[in-house]
Design a protein around this motif. Structure first.
Motif, mmCIF file in Angstrom:
data_model
loop_
_atom_site.group_PDB
_atom_site.id
_atom_site.type_symbol
_atom_site.label_atom_id
_atom_site.label_comp_id
_atom_site.label_asym_id
_atom_site.label_seq_id
_atom_site.Cartn_x
_atom_site.Cartn_y
_atom_site.Cartn_z
ATOM 1 N N LYS A 63 45.274 28.860 40.301
ATOM 2 C CA LYS A 63 44.908 29.059 41.706
ATOM 3 C C LYS A 63 45.620 28.043 42.596
ATOM 4 C CE LYS A 63 40.544 29.733 42.369
ATOM 5 N NZ LYS A 63 39.096 29.605 42.625
ATOM 6 N N SER B 14 44.143 36.470 51.392
ATOM 7 C CA SER B 14 44.142 36.382 49.928
ATOM 8 C C SER B 14 43.989 34.924 49.492
ATOM 9 C CB SER B 14 45.435 36.977 49.374
ATOM 10 O OG SER B 14 45.478 36.859 47.976
ATOM 11 N N GLN C 110 40.893 33.353 47.408
ATOM 12 C CA GLN C 110 41.131 32.597 46.164
ATOM 13 C C GLN C 110 40.370 31.288 46.198
ATOM 14 O OE1 GLN C 110 45.021 32.226 44.089
ATOM 15 N NE2 GLN C 110 45.768 33.281 45.930
ATOM 16 N N ILE D 238 37.987 36.392 43.451
ATOM 17 C CA ILE D 238 39.299 36.743 42.922
ATOM 18 C C ILE D 238 39.611 38.236 43.066
ATOM 19 C CG2 ILE D 238 38.622 37.093 40.513
ATOM 20 C CD1 ILE D 238 41.807 35.322 41.762
ATOM 21 N N SER E 107 40.753 38.681 46.578
ATOM 22 C CA SER E 107 42.033 37.994 46.685
ATOM 23 C C SER E 107 43.143 38.823 46.045
ATOM 24 C CB SER E 107 41.956 36.622 46.019
ATOM 25 O OG SER E 107 43.210 35.984 46.092
ATOM 26 N N PHE E 108 42.867 39.381 44.879
ATOM 27 C CA PHE E 108 43.850 40.205 44.188
ATOM 28 C C PHE E 108 44.202 41.450 45.001
ATOM 29 C CE2 PHE E 108 44.426 43.900 41.329
ATOM 30 C CZ PHE E 108 45.712 43.617 40.914
ATOM 31 N N THR F 220 47.298 35.776 41.453
ATOM 32 C CA THR F 220 45.966 36.397 41.534
ATOM 33 C C THR F 220 45.781 37.432 40.429
ATOM 34 O OG1 THR F 220 46.706 38.009 43.195
ATOM 35 C CG2 THR F 220 45.644 35.999 44.011
ATOM 36 N N TYR G 176 42.853 37.225 37.839
ATOM 37 C CA TYR G 176 41.969 38.387 37.753
ATOM 38 C C TYR G 176 41.818 38.832 36.297
ATOM 39 C CZ TYR G 176 40.071 43.039 38.689
ATOM 40 O OH TYR G 176 39.284 44.167 38.707
#
Length: 143
Positions: free
Chosen positions: A7, A67, A71, A76, A79-80, A131, A135
């Motif tokens: 991250k 995003s 994060q 996540i 964010s992904f 990400t 993930y």
């Protein structure tokens, strides 16, 4: 621990490349000429003006920034998804052959892409990759 490291590295390098892109030309028109809007910082600040043309790709910027925020906050999945949208919209810029070059709405042909575009695309790509890895790791650890 690995997830936190990924991250941090992802956000750092993605933000670093985005900042570098702001100091370079994103594209060239008319046999390698630049236009005011092709400079990275101007494109970043004003690209939203033409959202019904190539400016739609500008949406990659808020997707990328949100995003990063998700994060940091630990969401996540969001964010992904936002990272995937940022990556998609930044790649989409390659599909446009013309771009608005002034307030009168005149268009010019994009003849090549500058360092600023490739840095911006790399910023989105690093964010998406980081990400995606996180993930996958989080989903794997939750089972």
């Amino acid at each position: 621990m690995l997830i936190i490291l990924i991250k941090i590295v992802t956000i750092f390098f993605s933000a670093f490349l985005l900042l570098l892109s702001l100091n370079k030309n994103a594209y060239y028109i008319n046999e390698m000429q630049d236009s005011v809007g092709s400079f990275g910082l101007i494109a970043f600040l004003l690209g939203w003006i033409n959202l019904f043309g190539a400016g739609i790709c500008w949406l990659a910027n808020p997707f990328l920034i949100f995003s990063w925020i998700f994060q940091i906050s630990g969401s996540i999945k969001k964010s992904f998804l936002l990272g995937a949208l940022a990556m998609s919209f930044s790649i989409l810029f390659l599909a446009f052959k013309n771009i608005t070059i002034n307030e009168a709405g005149q268009y010019s042909t994009i003849t090549s892409y500058g360092t600023g575009y490739w840095l911006w695309l790399s910023s989105c790509g690093i964010n998406f990759t980081g990400t995606l890895i996180n993930y996958i790791l989080i989903r794997k650890n939750s089972h």
